[in-house]
Design an enzyme around this catalytic site. Sequence first.
Site, PDB file in Angstrom:
ATOM      1  N   SER A  10      37.622  46.694  39.267  1.00 55.87           N
ATOM      2  CA  SER A  10      37.298  46.136  40.421  1.00 55.87           C
ATOM      3  C   SER A  10      38.471  45.796  41.214  1.00 55.87           C
ATOM      4  O   SER A  10      39.574  45.549  40.815  1.00 55.87           O
ATOM      5  CB  SER A  10      36.418  44.859  40.212  1.00 55.87           C
ATOM      6  N   TYR A  61      36.100  36.469  36.583  1.00 55.73           N
ATOM      7  CA  TYR A  61      35.671  37.955  36.792  1.00 55.73           C
ATOM      8  C   TYR A  61      37.255  38.663  37.205  1.00 55.73           C
ATOM      9  O   TYR A  61      37.416  39.637  36.496  1.00 55.73           O
ATOM     10  CB  TYR A  61      34.741  38.093  37.782  1.00 55.73           C
ATOM     11  N   LYS A  82      39.583  41.717  35.417  1.00 59.38           N
ATOM     12  CA  LYS A  82      39.696  43.074  35.786  1.00 59.38           C
ATOM     13  C   LYS A  82      41.249  43.305  35.877  1.00 59.38           C
ATOM     14  O   LYS A  82      41.783  44.258  35.873  1.00 59.38           O
ATOM     15  CB  LYS A  82      38.825  43.260  37.211  1.00 59.38           C
TER      16      LYS A  82
END
Length: 221
Positions: A129, A144, A148
């Site tokens: 991402s 999150y 990534k």
Amino acid sequence: MNEPSVALVTGASRGLGREVALRLLARGYTVIAGMRSPEPLMDLEILTLDVADEGSVRAAAEAVRTRHGRLDVLVNNAGVLLDAHLGVLEVDGDTFRRTLETNVLGALRMAQAFAPMMPPGARIVNVSSGGGQLSEPSTWAPAYCVSKTALNAVTVQLAEALKSRGIAVNAVCPGWVRTDMGGPEAPRSLGQGAASILWAITEAGPEVTGGFWRDGKPVAW
């Protein structure tokens, strides 16, 4: 006549994983769809798989080895987003651990389990991402985003470790896509996100490894 290439897509029950699996199927691949809760899906071979469970990953690898003897493409797509509305000063340790367990260690244990049966020319694609970019820091979803960033680092490590065997490993950012995770306001369609991932499988040359890509173009770390 050559046998079809064998591809495994994790998190394939919905969203990008499902779209990538179906598009590979349409291209003639034998596609294994990894799902925590298996359900029939067209002509995909369904495999019970929880990437956060080491025993599940080992059992899945043995099942693929027994049935196919090899794996040509591994798409590490399974991921979780648990802290979309939290800041780095609010997110708790358990949420961080659960996120890293799936988004980072899940991809690593999959590569460790399946790389031994991957031949020269095989591909590993880690679905990352833009949130993981250190060059464009964000305060959104810290667990999150950090996961990534770590996944990108794992990608580089795997690429170096597997380069001598001719196995390419790349991270791909599909962009902000309209999925259950991305939400209805996301600007990119499932098709656009899947195409970004498929590029690393079907279009990138075998020498392309250890990179971070979106729509076939490099993304800054």
